[in-house]
Write an enzyme that holds these catalytic residues in place. Sequence first.
Site, PDB file in Angstrom:
ATOM      1  CG  HIS A  82      -1.925  -0.973   1.401  1.00 43.31           C
ATOM      2  ND1 HIS A  82      -2.076  -1.730   2.545  1.00 43.31           N
ATOM      3  CD2 HIS A  82      -2.904  -1.359   0.562  1.00 43.31           C
ATOM      4  CE1 HIS A  82      -3.112  -2.534   2.389  1.00 43.31           C
ATOM      5  NE2 HIS A  82      -3.635  -2.337   1.198  1.00 43.31           N
ATOM      6  CB  SER A 127      -4.252  -6.589   4.419  1.00 47.75           C
ATOM      7  OG  SER A 127      -3.785  -5.316   4.070  1.00 47.75           O
ATOM      8  NE  ARG A 176      -2.683  -7.584  -4.718  1.00 47.02           N
ATOM      9  CZ  ARG A 176      -3.521  -7.644  -3.699  1.00 47.02           C
ATOM     10  NH1 ARG A 176      -3.067  -7.661  -2.473  1.00 47.02           N
ATOM     11  NH2 ARG A 176      -4.815  -7.714  -3.890  1.00 47.02           N
ATOM     12  CE  LYS A 218     -16.845  -6.370   2.927  1.00 50.59           C
ATOM     13  NZ  LYS A 218     -16.022  -5.950   1.802  1.00 50.59           N
TER      14      LYS A 218
END
Length: 167
Positions: A21, A131, A94, A45
């Site tokens: 990040h 993460s 990515r 969440k």
Amino acid sequence: MTGRLHRAVCPGSFDPVTNGHLDIIERAARLFDEVVVAVGVNASKSRLFSADERLEMLTRACAPWENVRIDTFTGLLTEFCVEQEIDAIVKGLRAVSDFDYELQMAQMNSHLAPVETVFMPTSPEWSFVASSLVKEVATFGGDVTGLVPEFVREQLVARLAEGGETR
Ligand code: PNS
């Protein structure tokens, strides 16, 4: 475009912030006048770190960059972009596998508001960092040194030692 500041947003859950990040945020800060790192707060969440904790970690990690500020948002990202006069959403890619969903979100977001999405290729050294994987590795006692800032690693290990309860 001339005559006014160009502002970008780097949105995400940042649970927790990783060096991947930070690489994207730093590079975005070189391209735009101002970068707002926006922590998505979604009460439905469960996260390992609370929104305040995620905001604090980002504030510390982004302190070196003068044109980066941290905020939280709830609801639609496009509404946040309109309120904050944001021109561009910066997303790191990515791998090709990120592209399908990110393209769909970019197109939906541009349907909802006049905001561009700018895809930035992740630097190869961080292409495997997420993460979710960092948390999984740390949960099973693996060493995540070098994948997140050291103070984040310490907070992660401490939270998991407490039982890793989500908040
Ligand atoms: O780090 P993440 O979990 O990949 O971040 C995803 C995030 C927060 C950027 C994305 O879920 C988002 O934009 N959420 C806000 C709600 C929204 O605008 N949804 C419509 C997207 S087209």
